[in-house]
Design a protein around this motif. Structure first.
Motif, PDB file in Angstrom:
ATOM      1  N   ALA A  81       0.763   8.492  11.397  1.00  0.00           N
ATOM      2  CA  ALA A  81      -0.172   9.622  11.395  1.00  0.00           C
ATOM      3  C   ALA A  81      -0.690   9.910   9.989  1.00  0.00           C
ATOM      4  CB  ALA A  81       0.513  10.857  11.972  1.00  0.00           C
ATOM      5  N   LEU A  82       0.191   9.805   8.990  1.00  0.00           N
ATOM      6  CA  LEU A  82      -0.232  10.063   7.606  1.00  0.00           C
ATOM      7  C   LEU A  82      -1.264   9.041   7.152  1.00  0.00           C
ATOM      8  CD1 LEU A  82       0.017  11.483   4.862  1.00  0.00           C
ATOM      9  CD2 LEU A  82       1.958   9.985   4.360  1.00  0.00           C
ATOM     10  N   ALA A  83      -1.006   7.763   7.410  1.00  0.00           N
ATOM     11  CA  ALA A  83      -1.958   6.723   7.008  1.00  0.00           C
ATOM     12  C   ALA A  83      -3.301   6.932   7.699  1.00  0.00           C
ATOM     13  CB  ALA A  83      -1.393   5.350   7.334  1.00  0.00           C
ATOM     14  N   SER A  84      -3.284   7.260   8.970  1.00  0.00           N
ATOM     15  CA  SER A  84      -4.528   7.489   9.715  1.00  0.00           C
ATOM     16  C   SER A  84      -5.295   8.673   9.149  1.00  0.00           C
ATOM     17  CB  SER A  84      -4.215   7.725  11.195  1.00  0.00           C
ATOM     18  OG  SER A  84      -3.573   6.606  11.760  1.00  0.00           O
ATOM     19  N   ARG A  85      -4.567   9.734   8.806  1.00  0.00           N
ATOM     20  CA  ARG A  85      -5.190  10.929   8.242  1.00  0.00           C
ATOM     21  C   ARG A  85      -5.867  10.623   6.914  1.00  0.00           C
ATOM     22  NH1 ARG A  85      -7.285  15.488   9.787  1.00  0.00           N
ATOM     23  NH2 ARG A  85      -8.941  14.646   8.493  1.00  0.00           N
ATOM     24  N   VAL A  86      -5.159   9.898   6.052  1.00  0.00           N
ATOM     25  CA  VAL A  86      -5.711   9.561   4.735  1.00  0.00           C
ATOM     26  C   VAL A  86      -6.943   8.680   4.871  1.00  0.00           C
ATOM     27  CG1 VAL A  86      -5.259   8.251   2.619  1.00  0.00           C
ATOM     28  CG2 VAL A  86      -3.560   9.881   3.464  1.00  0.00           C
ATOM     29  N   LEU A  87      -6.894   7.702   5.752  1.00  0.00           N
ATOM     30  CA  LEU A  87      -8.048   6.819   5.927  1.00  0.00           C
ATOM     31  C   LEU A  87      -9.255   7.588   6.448  1.00  0.00           C
ATOM     32  CD1 LEU A  87      -6.368   3.608   7.389  1.00  0.00           C
ATOM     33  CD2 LEU A  87      -7.193   4.010   5.062  1.00  0.00           C
ATOM     34  N   PHE A 115       0.864  -1.181   0.000  1.00  0.00           N
ATOM     35  CA  PHE A 115       0.000   0.000   0.000  1.00  0.00           C
ATOM     36  C   PHE A 115       0.903   1.234   0.000  1.00  0.00           C
ATOM     37  CE2 PHE A 115      -2.867  -3.230   1.594  1.00  0.00           C
ATOM     38  CZ  PHE A 115      -4.051  -2.915   0.957  1.00  0.00           C
ATOM     39  N   CYS A 116       0.553   2.227  -0.803  1.00  0.00           N
ATOM     40  CA  CYS A 116       1.435   3.379  -0.982  1.00  0.00           C
ATOM     41  C   CYS A 116       0.678   4.692  -0.805  1.00  0.00           C
ATOM     42  CB  CYS A 116       2.076   3.329  -2.373  1.00  0.00           C
ATOM     43  SG  CYS A 116       3.152   4.737  -2.743  1.00  0.00           S
ATOM     44  N   ILE A 117       1.284   5.590  -0.031  1.00  0.00           N
ATOM     45  CA  ILE A 117       0.841   6.982   0.052  1.00  0.00           C
ATOM     46  C   ILE A 117       2.069   7.817  -0.269  1.00  0.00           C
ATOM     47  CG2 ILE A 117      -0.144   8.805   1.484  1.00  0.00           C
ATOM     48  CD1 ILE A 117      -1.314   6.635   3.293  1.00  0.00           C
ATOM     49  N   ALA A 118       2.095   8.408  -1.453  1.00  0.00           N
ATOM     50  CA  ALA A 118       3.255   9.182  -1.898  1.00  0.00           C
ATOM     51  C   ALA A 118       2.904  10.667  -1.907  1.00  0.00           C
ATOM     52  CB  ALA A 118       3.699   8.735  -3.285  1.00  0.00           C
ATOM     53  N   LEU A 119       3.606  11.443  -1.109  1.00  0.00           N
ATOM     54  CA  LEU A 119       3.392  12.882  -1.059  1.00  0.00           C
ATOM     55  C   LEU A 119       4.199  13.549  -2.164  1.00  0.00           C
ATOM     56  CD1 LEU A 119       3.727  13.379   2.811  1.00  0.00           C
ATOM     57  CD2 LEU A 119       1.620  13.137   1.478  1.00  0.00           C
ATOM     58  N   VAL A 120       3.523  14.295  -3.031  1.00  0.00           N
ATOM     59  CA  VAL A 120       4.206  14.986  -4.124  1.00  0.00           C
ATOM     60  C   VAL A 120       4.780  16.290  -3.577  1.00  0.00           C
ATOM     61  CG1 VAL A 120       4.013  15.895  -6.458  1.00  0.00           C
ATOM     62  CG2 VAL A 120       2.538  14.003  -5.730  1.00  0.00           C
ATOM     63  N   VAL A 121       6.097  16.454  -3.686  1.00  0.00           N
ATOM     64  CA  VAL A 121       6.746  17.641  -3.129  1.00  0.00           C
ATOM     65  C   VAL A 121       7.324  18.556  -4.206  1.00  0.00           C
ATOM     66  CG1 VAL A 121       7.241  16.548  -0.918  1.00  0.00           C
ATOM     67  CG2 VAL A 121       8.906  16.353  -2.764  1.00  0.00           C
ATOM     68  N   ALA A 122       7.403  18.089  -5.441  1.00  0.00           N
ATOM     69  CA  ALA A 122       7.889  18.936  -6.542  1.00  0.00           C
ATOM     70  C   ALA A 122       7.496  18.309  -7.865  1.00  0.00           C
ATOM     71  CB  ALA A 122       9.407  19.117  -6.469  1.00  0.00           C
TER      72      ALA A 122
END
Length: 299
Positions: free
Chosen positions: A169-175, A58-65
């Motif tokens: 925290a990121l996974a929890s936020r996205v869910l 499972f992937c959550i990739a934050l785009v930074v540029a």
């Protein structure tokens, strides 16, 4: 330009100088029981052929540029700075750069067992999978994007970063966002219109401190303000003003963490008219004032 984006520009310049083919270069940053974090820098461009890959976790990739087109079995969208790319374990996907070379993401990957436990802990009634391909840029994500970007720089300097807490925290936020229906699936727009939006994103990111009102942005794309606004929001999930503001705030957050400049100088250099306006916008986006943000990262 923030260092996180400057690194990408330098990589693209080296590629152009050497005449090399575009490539995706993931660099492992941290890992724990069931999760990993990678800094993924891609120098592919319009001349490079897109190819299909598969999410191994499972992937959550934050785009930074940068910006790119992302297609998976769930849908197809344009990815822009501040957004989160979502991928299910075992799902095929494709990333393309038909209109703009290069992007940089900070990818958080979760093993299926870890993610199943997280689903259960959050009380989600759905099966453990993402029903969307993207979470649009938002205040909820802004603190994660800024923290991850600054964390990459801090880790390179040998500083400790709480990646384990950030990953959870990121996974929890996205869910929570997905369960609350805050993510929308947007149908693809035409190739020509998409190219104009991507060009505008690059123009903004190069110098977000400029005067970038709706009329000037629309003139840059060759569209009427009305059609530009609709096309931009449909492609990115946010308005042009929201994108410009967040681009300025990301640049300011990076400078606060990396440089000893006065806060008022950072605010003015990043396009804010005065310090009070900057302080309000920064607190609204990141939950703390600029001084506290700087002290936390230096600590």
């Amino acid at each position: 330009m923030a260092k996180i984006a400057l690194d990408l520009e330098q990589a693209l310049a080296r590629r152009a100088r050497d005449g090399a083919a575009g490539a995706t270069e993931p660099r492992a940053i941290a890992s724990g029981r069931g999760w990993t974090v990678s800094d993924v820098l891609c120098t592919c461009g319009p001349g490079d052929r897109a190819f299909e890959e598969r999410h191994g976790a499972f992937c959550i990739a934050l785009v930074v540029a940068g910006a790119f087109e992302y297609r998976s079995e769930t849908g197809q969208v344009l990815m822009t700075p501040g957004a989160a790319l979502l991928g299910n374990a075992g799902e095929c996907f494709e990333c393309g750069h038909r209109h703009r070379a290069g992007d940089r993401c900070i990818a958080f990957r979760y093993e299926p067992e870890y993610f199943e436990r997280l689903f259960a802990d959050t009380g989600s009634a759905r099966i453990p999978s993402f029903g969307a391909v993207r979470i649009e840029p938002s205040r909820a994500l802004a603190s994660f994007v800024a923290a991850a970007s600054t964390g990459v720089s801090a880790a390179a300097n040998g500083s400790a970063v709480a990646w384990d807490e950030m990953a959870l925290a990121l996974a929890s936020r996205v869910l929570r966002d997905l369960d609350g229906g805050s993510s929308r699936h947007l149908t693809p727009i035409g190739r020509t219109a998409l190219g104009r939006v991507v060009d505008t994103l690059r123009w903004i990111d190069e110098a977000p401190e400029r005067d970038l009102g709706i009329d000037r942005l629309a003139e840059h794309t060759g569209l009427s303000p009305y059609h530009f606004l609709r096309t931009f929001e449909r492609a990115t999930g946010v308005t042009p003003h929201q994108y410009v503001l967040r681009s300025r705030l990301r640049a300011a957050a990076q400078r606060l963490a990396d440089a000893p400049e006065k806060i008022v100088d950072v605010a003015l250099d990043c396009g804010f008219a005065d310090l009070s306006n900057f302080n309000r916008a920064f607190r609204a986006e990141f939950g703390v004032n600029p001084r506290t943000y700087r002290l936390r990262w230096r600590a």
